[in-house]
Scaffold this active site. Structure first.
Site, PDB file in Angstrom:
ATOM      1  N   THR A  72       0.872  -1.178   0.000  1.00 36.30           N
ATOM      2  CA  THR A  72       0.000   0.000   0.000  1.00 36.30           C
ATOM      3  C   THR A  72       0.908   1.228   0.000  1.00 36.30           C
ATOM      4  O   THR A  72       1.558   1.518   1.000  1.00 36.30           O
ATOM      5  CB  THR A  72      -0.918   0.020   1.238  1.00 36.30           C
TER       6      THR A  72
ATOM      7  N   LYS B 280      -7.488   1.716  -2.752  1.00 38.11           N
ATOM      8  CA  LYS B 280      -7.051   1.043  -1.518  1.00 38.11           C
ATOM      9  C   LYS B 280      -6.963   2.057  -0.366  1.00 38.11           C
ATOM     10  O   LYS B 280      -7.394   1.791   0.762  1.00 38.11           O
ATOM     11  CB  LYS B 280      -5.695   0.372  -1.759  1.00 38.11           C
TER      12      LYS B 280
ATOM     13  N   LYS C 131       0.564   5.729   8.139  1.00 41.53           N
ATOM     14  CA  LYS C 131       1.016   5.891   6.749  1.00 41.53           C
ATOM     15  C   LYS C 131      -0.186   5.973   5.791  1.00 41.53           C
ATOM     16  O   LYS C 131      -0.233   6.848   4.912  1.00 41.53           O
ATOM     17  CB  LYS C 131       1.897   4.694   6.376  1.00 41.53           C
TER      18      LYS C 131
END
Ligand code: NAP
Length: 290
Positions: free
Chosen positions: A92, A168, A237
């Protein structure tokens, strides 16, 4: 297929094991040697440098974050790759880095498929991930047998790899928001002297009868944050990456701003090694419960 796999963390180890199990010849590389040695016992071939994993028909990367992808893929693997290689980028990462990768792969003549995943390490080990795939039609087709070995379903997102990163990040932002909503709701109930499990059972059995509320709700109510399935800094993150993608197109994400600070708060209180649902302790702390 002759393939390579770089990044054998909580997710990557199970995914690489699935590829070995499906009969592919897999060269594996990880920064620390332990996970590659463990996979060697099951038929994978450990290699000492990432470049060696980029020499086959395809390579899969499942690294922690942008910095790791920049170092391992852009810095080491890609410059050594032969034209025609297929790269499935499953970490990701930010939309911005993925766009940079699109250009670098095109220059190197390497096919790129953005293929981040939904599912935790146990789901990865069982080959049941939901995979978000974006890239040129032919590249995604070529990747199909590898994706089938790792996932229960491949969701086609669009023709450009960064589009999978974008979706995502949107999903993980929603998941973080669900965790935050439950954290505040459960802290409210607990601060009034009730067991938060009561709220969890009601919510996850009725209006919020969905895996995110059922699974994370139980973890939050039980306060069972270790071992971590998805570590808290990875959650920070993803929230920051979603905000960056929002800022790039002028789409404000005020909830994300709040959650960013809550993740920082949790990390400052020593919860880096815990599951990201440990961010719920922030709401409990504010309510005087910790
Ligand atoms: P993890 O257990 O922390 O593993 C991270 C991997 O990246 C390890 O192989 C680590 O190597 C490597 N790495 C980190 N920094 C590096 C660097 N600078 N250079 C080289 N290698 C580096 O993370 P994970 O849970 O497997 O997550 C991997 C990716 O999948 C992340 O992008 C995450 O957001 C995403 N994801 C995770 C989940 C989940 O539930 N865990 C679900 C969906 C998506 P070492 O072993 O040497 O540390």
């Amino acid at each position: 297929m002759d393939i390579g796999f770089v990044g054998l963390g909580s997710m990557g180890s199970g995914m690489a094991r699935r590829l070995v199990g499906a009969g592919h010849r897999v060269k594996v590389w990880n920064r620390s040697p332990g996970p590659a040695e463990a996979l060697a016992k099951e038929g994978a071939e450990p290699v000492s440098r990432p470049e060696a994993a980029f020499g086959g028909e395809a390579v899969v990367s499942m690294l922690a974050n942008d910095a790791a992808v920049r170092e391992v893929v852009l810095g080491q693997g890609l410059p050594a790759a032969r034209p025609g290689l297929l790269h499935l980028s499953m970490s990701t990462i930010t939309v911005k880095l993925c766009q940079e990768m699109e250009a670098a792969h095109a220059r190197a003549g390497v096919l790129l498929v953005g293929a981040p995943v939904l599912g935790r390490p146990d789901v990865a080990a069982a080959g049941q991930l939901n995979i978000l795939a974006a890239g040129e039609e032919a590249a995604v087709e070529k990747a199909a047998p590898l994706l089938a070995a790792m996932g229960r379903k491949t969701w086609r997102i669009g023709p450009r790899p960064h589009q999978a990163s974008l979706v995502k990040l949107a999903v993980n932002f929603s998941l973080a928001a669900a965790i935050e909503a439950m954290s505040e709701a459960f802290a409210l109930v607990e601060a009034h002297g009730l067991d938060p499990h009561i709220a969890h059972e009601l919510m996850s059995g009725t209006l919020f009868a969905a895996p995110a509320y059922q699974g994370y709700g139980r973890t939050i109510a039980d306060r069972a944050f270790e071992p971590a399935g998805f570590k808290l800094p990875l959650g920070l993150k993803d929230v920051r990456s979603a905000m960056e993608a929002g800022e790039a197109v002028g789409a404000p994400m005020p909830f994300a701003s709040v959650m960013r600070d809550n993740f920082l708060d949790a990390i400052a209180h020593g919860d880096s090694e815990k599951d990201w649902s440990a961010v719920s302790q922030v709401a409990r702390r504010r309510a005087g419960l910790v």
